[in-house]
Design a protein around this motif. Sequence first.
Motif, PDB file in Angstrom:
ATOM      1  N   SER A 188      19.300   6.424  -8.829  1.00 37.66           N
ATOM      2  CA  SER A 188      19.216   7.848  -9.123  1.00 37.66           C
ATOM      3  C   SER A 188      17.761   8.310  -9.090  1.00 37.66           C
ATOM      4  O   SER A 188      16.839   7.531  -9.285  1.00 37.66           O
ATOM      5  N   ASP A 189      17.576   9.615  -8.832  1.00 34.88           N
ATOM      6  CA  ASP A 189      16.238  10.192  -8.818  1.00 34.88           C
ATOM      7  C   ASP A 189      15.805  10.488 -10.256  1.00 34.88           C
ATOM      8  O   ASP A 189      16.557  11.053 -11.039  1.00 34.88           O
ATOM      9  N   GLN A 190      14.577  10.104 -10.563  1.00 34.27           N
ATOM     10  CA  GLN A 190      14.006  10.377 -11.882  1.00 34.27           C
ATOM     11  C   GLN A 190      12.733  11.189 -11.676  1.00 34.27           C
ATOM     12  O   GLN A 190      11.632  10.655 -11.714  1.00 34.27           O
ATOM     13  N   GLY A 191      12.872  12.478 -11.425  1.00 35.80           N
ATOM     14  CA  GLY A 191      11.696  13.298 -11.150  1.00 35.80           C
ATOM     15  C   GLY A 191      11.618  13.657  -9.683  1.00 35.80           C
ATOM     16  O   GLY A 191      12.589  13.536  -8.932  1.00 35.80           O
ATOM     17  N   SER A 192      10.446  14.117  -9.262  1.00 34.96           N
ATOM     18  CA  SER A 192      10.249  14.608  -7.895  1.00 34.96           C
ATOM     19  C   SER A 192      10.312  13.477  -6.873  1.00 34.96           C
ATOM     20  O   SER A 192       9.560  12.498  -6.959  1.00 34.96           O
ATOM     21  N   VAL A 193      11.209  13.614  -5.889  1.00 37.04           N
ATOM     22  CA  VAL A 193      11.323  12.621  -4.822  1.00 37.04           C
ATOM     23  C   VAL A 193      10.059  12.638  -3.961  1.00 37.04           C
ATOM     24  O   VAL A 193       9.539  11.589  -3.565  1.00 37.04           O
ATOM     25  N   GLY A 194       9.556  13.836  -3.655  1.00 33.92           N
ATOM     26  CA  GLY A 194       8.350  13.952  -2.841  1.00 33.92           C
ATOM     27  C   GLY A 194       7.172  13.250  -3.480  1.00 33.92           C
ATOM     28  O   GLY A 194       6.408  12.544  -2.804  1.00 33.92           O
ATOM     29  N   THR A 195       7.008  13.422  -4.793  1.00 32.49           N
ATOM     30  CA  THR A 195       5.934  12.741  -5.509  1.00 32.49           C
ATOM     31  C   THR A 195       6.114  11.235  -5.440  1.00 32.49           C
ATOM     32  O   THR A 195       5.150  10.476  -5.257  1.00 32.49           O
ATOM     33  N   GLY A 196       7.363  10.787  -5.570  1.00 35.65           N
ATOM     34  CA  GLY A 196       7.651   9.360  -5.484  1.00 35.65           C
ATOM     35  C   GLY A 196       7.283   8.782  -4.135  1.00 35.65           C
ATOM     36  O   GLY A 196       6.743   7.670  -4.046  1.00 35.65           O
ATOM     37  N   VAL A 197       7.563   9.517  -3.060  1.00 35.09           N
ATOM     38  CA  VAL A 197       7.226   9.064  -1.712  1.00 35.09           C
ATOM     39  C   VAL A 197       5.718   8.935  -1.546  1.00 35.09           C
ATOM     40  O   VAL A 197       5.206   7.936  -1.023  1.00 35.09           O
ATOM     41  N   VAL A 198       4.987   9.950  -1.996  1.00 32.63           N
ATOM     42  CA  VAL A 198       3.525   9.914  -1.899  1.00 32.63           C
ATOM     43  C   VAL A 198       2.967   8.730  -2.690  1.00 32.63           C
ATOM     44  O   VAL A 198       2.092   7.997  -2.209  1.00 32.63           O
ATOM     45  N   LEU A 199       3.479   8.517  -3.892  1.00 36.89           N
ATOM     46  CA  LEU A 199       3.005   7.407  -4.722  1.00 36.89           C
ATOM     47  C   LEU A 199       3.285   6.064  -4.058  1.00 36.89           C
ATOM     48  O   LEU A 199       2.461   5.143  -4.105  1.00 36.89           O
ATOM     49  N   GLY A 200       4.469   5.920  -3.426  1.00 35.62           N
ATOM     50  CA  GLY A 200       4.807   4.680  -2.745  1.00 35.62           C
ATOM     51  C   GLY A 200       3.864   4.389  -1.592  1.00 35.62           C
ATOM     52  O   GLY A 200       3.440   3.243  -1.383  1.00 35.62           O
ATOM     53  N   LEU A 201       3.517   5.418  -0.817  1.00 37.54           N
ATOM     54  CA  LEU A 201       2.589   5.241   0.305  1.00 37.54           C
ATOM     55  C   LEU A 201       1.171   4.960  -0.184  1.00 37.54           C
ATOM     56  O   LEU A 201       0.451   4.166   0.426  1.00 37.54           O
ATOM     57  N   VAL A 202       0.772   5.608  -1.278  1.00 43.55           N
ATOM     58  CA  VAL A 202      -0.545   5.328  -1.866  1.00 43.55           C
ATOM     59  C   VAL A 202      -0.609   3.868  -2.315  1.00 43.55           C
ATOM     60  O   VAL A 202      -1.613   3.168  -2.098  1.00 43.55           O
ATOM     61  N   ALA A 203       0.472   3.379  -2.940  1.00 42.46           N
ATOM     62  CA  ALA A 203       0.515   1.985  -3.383  1.00 42.46           C
ATOM     63  C   ALA A 203       0.368   1.037  -2.201  1.00 42.46           C
ATOM     64  O   ALA A 203      -0.356   0.034  -2.272  1.00 42.46           O
ATOM     65  N   ALA A 204       1.052   1.345  -1.093  1.00 43.55           N
ATOM     66  CA  ALA A 204       0.986   0.495   0.099  1.00 43.55           C
ATOM     67  C   ALA A 204      -0.422   0.474   0.681  1.00 43.55           C
ATOM     68  O   ALA A 204      -0.951  -0.588   1.033  1.00 43.55           O
ATOM     69  N   LEU A 205      -1.041   1.643   0.793  1.00 46.10           N
ATOM     70  CA  LEU A 205      -2.391   1.718   1.352  1.00 46.10           C
ATOM     71  C   LEU A 205      -3.391   0.985   0.455  1.00 46.10           C
ATOM     72  O   LEU A 205      -4.272   0.265   0.949  1.00 46.10           O
ATOM     73  N   CYS A 206      -3.256   1.131  -0.847  1.00 44.40           N
ATOM     74  CA  CYS A 206      -4.179   0.456  -1.775  1.00 44.40           C
ATOM     75  C   CYS A 206      -3.998  -1.059  -1.722  1.00 44.40           C
ATOM     76  O   CYS A 206      -4.975  -1.810  -1.825  1.00 44.40           O
ATOM     77  N   GLN A 207      -2.757  -1.511  -1.577  1.00 44.69           N
ATOM     78  CA  GLN A 207      -2.514  -2.949  -1.433  1.00 44.69           C
ATOM     79  C   GLN A 207      -3.231  -3.484  -0.194  1.00 44.69           C
ATOM     80  O   GLN A 207      -3.880  -4.543  -0.231  1.00 44.69           O
ATOM     81  N   ALA A 208      -3.128  -2.744   0.909  1.00 44.99           N
ATOM     82  CA  ALA A 208      -3.789  -3.160   2.153  1.00 44.99           C
ATOM     83  C   ALA A 208      -5.306  -3.170   1.995  1.00 44.99           C
ATOM     84  O   ALA A 208      -5.987  -4.120   2.400  1.00 44.99           O
ATOM     85  N   VAL A 228      10.864   0.098   0.237  1.00 43.19           N
ATOM     86  CA  VAL A 228      10.673   0.391   1.661  1.00 43.19           C
ATOM     87  C   VAL A 228       9.339   1.100   1.893  1.00 43.19           C
ATOM     88  O   VAL A 228       8.680   0.876   2.912  1.00 43.19           O
ATOM     89  N   LEU A 229       8.929   1.918   0.950  1.00 40.53           N
ATOM     90  CA  LEU A 229       7.630   2.588   1.081  1.00 40.53           C
ATOM     91  C   LEU A 229       6.487   1.583   0.929  1.00 40.53           C
ATOM     92  O   LEU A 229       5.523   1.597   1.693  1.00 40.53           O
ATOM     93  N   PHE A 230       6.624   0.680  -0.032  1.00 40.49           N
ATOM     94  CA  PHE A 230       5.563  -0.302  -0.254  1.00 40.49           C
ATOM     95  C   PHE A 230       5.454  -1.275   0.919  1.00 40.49           C
ATOM     96  O   PHE A 230       4.375  -1.796   1.203  1.00 40.49           O
TER      97      PHE A 230
END
Length: 298
Positions: free
Chosen positions: A151-171, A97-99
């Motif tokens: 399940s969560d594997q580590g920081s959820v906040g970090t995961g959200v930021v990484l997902g948005l970074v991936a989306a922006l870089c794809q664009a 969903v973030l990507f």
Amino acid sequence: MLAPFDLLALGAAACWAVGSIMSVTPARHLGAFAFSRWRMLMVAVMLWSVSLLSGGWRSLDNEIWGVMAISGLIGIFVGDTALFAAMNRLGPRRAGVLFATHAVFSALLGIWLLNEHMSPQAAWGAALTVIGVMAAIVLGRRKEEQHAWESDQGSVGTGVVLGLVAALCQALGSLIAKPMMGPAVDPVSASALRVTVACLAHFCLLWAGFQASKAHNPLTPRIAVQTGVNGFIAMGVGMTMILTALQKGDVGMVAILSSVSPVLVLPLLWWRLRRAPAAGAWVGSGLTVVGTALILLR
């Protein structure tokens, strides 16, 4: 009217959906950086083999080499690595969903920088598609779901930021590549160039001693096969489809159609987890279908 690039963008979405499911096990086994590195190396060999046999490499001039290198560094090296890092933390559903927000980024950047435009019908279709994708993934989990992929594997906040970074870089990667994708450019060779540059960047990190780039576990034969097949489907076929679609289609429209990938993941998760998605997933999927139809029939 249905255009060929529409089908190519939807085909890429299907490839990415299959690839996202196949990537969970090897990405968590190797780690995001090592998985991306091995996958890119295998795909680069595949694509350059096709390019050399077909002679497509001759379509790449000096300007294309430079632009595609930048596109590969941003869209694949940073984007793909961030996506798999997000997936390792959040699982394929929430990372998806973030990507999917890359469609919004692409549409806005295309309108702003490339003067692209949408008809009112296409704009409504785009809005419904994006809303449907978000709803399908956000509401797609059952409350009692306990599978490891959720399940969560580590920081959820970090995961959200990484997902948005991936989306922006794809664009950004698509936006940079678009002006170079003329009819004379071979999409397979362009894909090979982007992947190779990203792969070299990964090896530079490894050789520089960057700790996160080291594999968490050894590359076993089974993981190698899973990584290679995943790379062929998601990067080799899917990414080449996207570059081919960009030869004729707008960045925003291609991105919106390819963003239905997370909705296509739902039946695959159903098959893999042996449990149907929650009711909200079907509502979101319905909106996505309506939105996509409005775009295709524009």
